[in-house]
Design a protein around this motif. Sequence first.
Motif, PDB file in Angstrom:
ATOM      1  N   SER A  20      55.812  22.855  20.023  1.00 33.86           N
ATOM      2  CA  SER A  20      56.634  22.013  19.144  1.00 33.86           C
ATOM      3  C   SER A  20      55.798  21.300  18.097  1.00 33.86           C
ATOM      4  O   SER A  20      56.184  21.191  16.936  1.00 33.86           O
ATOM      5  CB  SER A  20      57.419  20.988  19.972  1.00 33.86           C
ATOM      6  OG  SER A  20      58.367  21.631  20.770  1.00 33.86           O
ATOM      7  N   GLU A  21      54.625  20.814  18.506  1.00 29.81           N
ATOM      8  CA  GLU A  21      53.742  20.143  17.552  1.00 29.81           C
ATOM      9  C   GLU A  21      53.245  21.109  16.485  1.00 29.81           C
ATOM     10  O   GLU A  21      53.213  20.782  15.291  1.00 29.81           O
ATOM     11  CB  GLU A  21      52.560  19.515  18.287  1.00 29.81           C
ATOM     12  CG  GLU A  21      52.942  18.310  19.116  1.00 29.81           C
ATOM     13  CD  GLU A  21      51.831  17.819  20.026  1.00 29.81           C
ATOM     14  OE1 GLU A  21      50.747  18.455  20.070  1.00 29.81           O
ATOM     15  OE2 GLU A  21      52.050  16.808  20.697  1.00 29.81           O
ATOM     16  N   LEU A  22      52.871  22.320  16.883  1.00 28.36           N
ATOM     17  CA  LEU A  22      52.403  23.312  15.923  1.00 28.36           C
ATOM     18  C   LEU A  22      53.518  23.730  14.960  1.00 28.36           C
ATOM     19  O   LEU A  22      53.287  23.898  13.758  1.00 28.36           O
ATOM     20  CB  LEU A  22      51.847  24.538  16.649  1.00 28.36           C
ATOM     21  CG  LEU A  22      50.521  24.327  17.373  1.00 28.36           C
ATOM     22  CD1 LEU A  22      50.197  25.544  18.243  1.00 28.36           C
ATOM     23  CD2 LEU A  22      49.408  24.038  16.397  1.00 28.36           C
ATOM     24  N   THR A  23      54.714  23.895  15.472  1.00 28.18           N
ATOM     25  CA  THR A  23      55.857  24.254  14.628  1.00 28.18           C
ATOM     26  C   THR A  23      56.124  23.161  13.598  1.00 28.18           C
ATOM     27  O   THR A  23      56.347  23.444  12.419  1.00 28.18           O
ATOM     28  CB  THR A  23      57.109  24.507  15.487  1.00 28.18           C
ATOM     29  OG1 THR A  23      56.826  25.552  16.415  1.00 28.18           O
ATOM     30  CG2 THR A  23      58.302  24.892  14.632  1.00 28.18           C
ATOM     31  N   SER A  24      56.089  21.916  14.037  1.00 32.04           N
ATOM     32  CA  SER A  24      56.300  20.796  13.112  1.00 32.04           C
ATOM     33  C   SER A  24      55.250  20.786  12.017  1.00 32.04           C
ATOM     34  O   SER A  24      55.566  20.606  10.842  1.00 32.04           O
ATOM     35  CB  SER A  24      56.265  19.462  13.869  1.00 32.04           C
ATOM     36  OG  SER A  24      57.359  19.364  14.732  1.00 32.04           O
ATOM     37  N   ARG A  25      53.997  20.974  12.397  1.00 30.66           N
ATOM     38  CA  ARG A  25      52.915  21.014  11.406  1.00 30.66           C
ATOM     39  C   ARG A  25      53.099  22.164  10.421  1.00 30.66           C
ATOM     40  O   ARG A  25      52.895  22.013   9.223  1.00 30.66           O
ATOM     41  CB  ARG A  25      51.571  21.157  12.113  1.00 30.66           C
ATOM     42  CG  ARG A  25      50.845  19.869  12.152  1.00 30.66           C
ATOM     43  CD  ARG A  25      49.467  19.890  12.703  1.00 30.66           C
ATOM     44  NE  ARG A  25      48.750  21.146  12.721  1.00 30.66           N
ATOM     45  CZ  ARG A  25      47.768  21.416  13.554  1.00 30.66           C
ATOM     46  NH1 ARG A  25      47.409  20.530  14.446  1.00 30.66           N
ATOM     47  NH2 ARG A  25      47.135  22.571  13.510  1.00 30.66           N
ATOM     48  N   PHE A  26      53.511  23.318  10.934  1.00 28.32           N
ATOM     49  CA  PHE A  26      53.723  24.490  10.090  1.00 28.32           C
ATOM     50  C   PHE A  26      54.768  24.203   9.009  1.00 28.32           C
ATOM     51  O   PHE A  26      54.615  24.587   7.859  1.00 28.32           O
ATOM     52  CB  PHE A  26      54.164  25.682  10.948  1.00 28.32           C
ATOM     53  CG  PHE A  26      54.486  26.910  10.158  1.00 28.32           C
ATOM     54  CD1 PHE A  26      53.474  27.712   9.629  1.00 28.32           C
ATOM     55  CD2 PHE A  26      55.801  27.275   9.923  1.00 28.32           C
ATOM     56  CE1 PHE A  26      53.776  28.853   8.891  1.00 28.32           C
ATOM     57  CE2 PHE A  26      56.109  28.413   9.188  1.00 28.32           C
ATOM     58  CZ  PHE A  26      55.090  29.201   8.673  1.00 28.32           C
ATOM     59  N   THR A  28      56.590  15.923  16.718  1.00 30.10           N
ATOM     60  CA  THR A  28      57.692  15.727  17.643  1.00 30.10           C
ATOM     61  C   THR A  28      57.141  15.385  19.015  1.00 30.10           C
ATOM     62  O   THR A  28      56.305  16.104  19.533  1.00 30.10           O
ATOM     63  CB  THR A  28      58.541  17.014  17.758  1.00 30.10           C
ATOM     64  OG1 THR A  28      58.963  17.393  16.454  1.00 30.10           O
ATOM     65  CG2 THR A  28      59.746  16.803  18.641  1.00 30.10           C
ATOM     66  N   ARG A  29      57.594  14.285  19.576  1.00 28.33           N
ATOM     67  CA  ARG A  29      57.164  13.905  20.918  1.00 28.33           C
ATOM     68  C   ARG A  29      58.254  14.309  21.897  1.00 28.33           C
ATOM     69  O   ARG A  29      59.390  13.912  21.752  1.00 28.33           O
ATOM     70  CB  ARG A  29      56.938  12.395  21.037  1.00 28.33           C
ATOM     71  CG  ARG A  29      55.919  11.849  20.096  1.00 28.33           C
ATOM     72  CD  ARG A  29      54.513  12.371  20.141  1.00 28.33           C
ATOM     73  NE  ARG A  29      53.965  12.670  21.430  1.00 28.33           N
ATOM     74  CZ  ARG A  29      52.935  13.489  21.616  1.00 28.33           C
ATOM     75  NH1 ARG A  29      52.392  14.102  20.601  1.00 28.33           N
ATOM     76  NH2 ARG A  29      52.470  13.715  22.812  1.00 28.33           N
TER      77      ARG A  29
END
Length: 86
Positions: A71-77, A83-84
Amino acid sequence: MWFLAERFLSRFTEEAASHGWKIDLVEEDEYASFSRPGGQDIRADLGLDLGRRDYGLSLNPSLGVRHVRVSELTSRFFGLPGTRLR
């Protein structure tokens, strides 16, 4: 929220809670989401489209499994804030 969706959501929320699901959101009386921890870094999400139809209530569920790191990688992308999930 019209009465059939309201009655369903009330009963479903009670039953889901007994299995570890918690309600996160009810949006515009036509969508509800629930979540449940699935482990240290995993969360399961359940969304219910509670759309009213001429013939009654139409339930269209969607189920997702989220991992914290993915989820964190997707948000960064996508250039979104992190997202926590915890």
